[in-house]
Design a protein around this motif. Sequence first.
Motif, PDB file in Angstrom:
ATOM      1  N   HIS A  61       1.327  -1.194  -0.250  1.00 45.69           N
ATOM      2  CA  HIS A  61       0.184   0.029   0.034  1.00 45.69           C
ATOM      3  C   HIS A  61       0.932   1.500   0.104  1.00 45.69           C
ATOM      4  CE1 HIS A  61      -2.561  -2.664   1.658  1.00 45.69           C
ATOM      5  NE2 HIS A  61      -3.779  -2.294   0.780  1.00 45.69           N
TER       6      HIS A  61
ATOM      7  N   TRP B 285       3.082   4.899  -1.709  1.00 47.19           N
ATOM      8  CA  TRP B 285       3.294   5.846  -2.370  1.00 47.19           C
ATOM      9  C   TRP B 285       4.547   5.957  -2.011  1.00 47.19           C
ATOM     10  CZ3 TRP B 285      -0.550   7.030  -6.610  1.00 47.19           C
ATOM     11  CH2 TRP B 285      -1.599   6.614  -6.753  1.00 47.19           C
TER      12      TRP B 285
ATOM     13  N   PRO C  16       0.337   1.579  -4.801  1.00 48.02           N
ATOM     14  CA  PRO C  16      -0.160   0.286  -4.790  1.00 48.02           C
ATOM     15  C   PRO C  16      -0.492  -0.565  -5.816  1.00 48.02           C
ATOM     16  CG  PRO C  16      -0.494   2.627  -3.163  1.00 48.02           C
ATOM     17  CD  PRO C  16       0.024   2.064  -4.501  1.00 48.02           C
TER      18      PRO C  16
END
Length: 120
Positions: free
Chosen positions: A76, A78, A91
Amino acid sequence: MSEARRECEDLTDHRRGLRSAGGIVLLLLIAAFIVAGAAARVFGPAPSEGREGALPIDPLRRLRAGAEAEWSARAHAWQWLDPGHKVAQIPVERAADLMLERGFPIRRRPAGPVTARTWP
């Protein structure tokens, strides 16, 4: 001249063949039991809970929970991997959505056989 006798079947007595096959299977089963018994004597029974040498459960659960948390965080996350070349980590769900929106890449030429000379 005498009349020549020819064999009409590969196995003339089917009962003898079945008996031989059954004997082989029986010998294999007996050998498997002997090997299993010897292995049980050499390696001993499996440790039960609370015995010395048994792996503790709590540290293993904590290790697994930590690894799953790290994998979830990476899935998840970035982040920029190379800002100069505009390479980023996004993600997995977002990457799947982008591929469905934009479409998957297609080959410009038909695929041919892969040989040592055509390998990139």
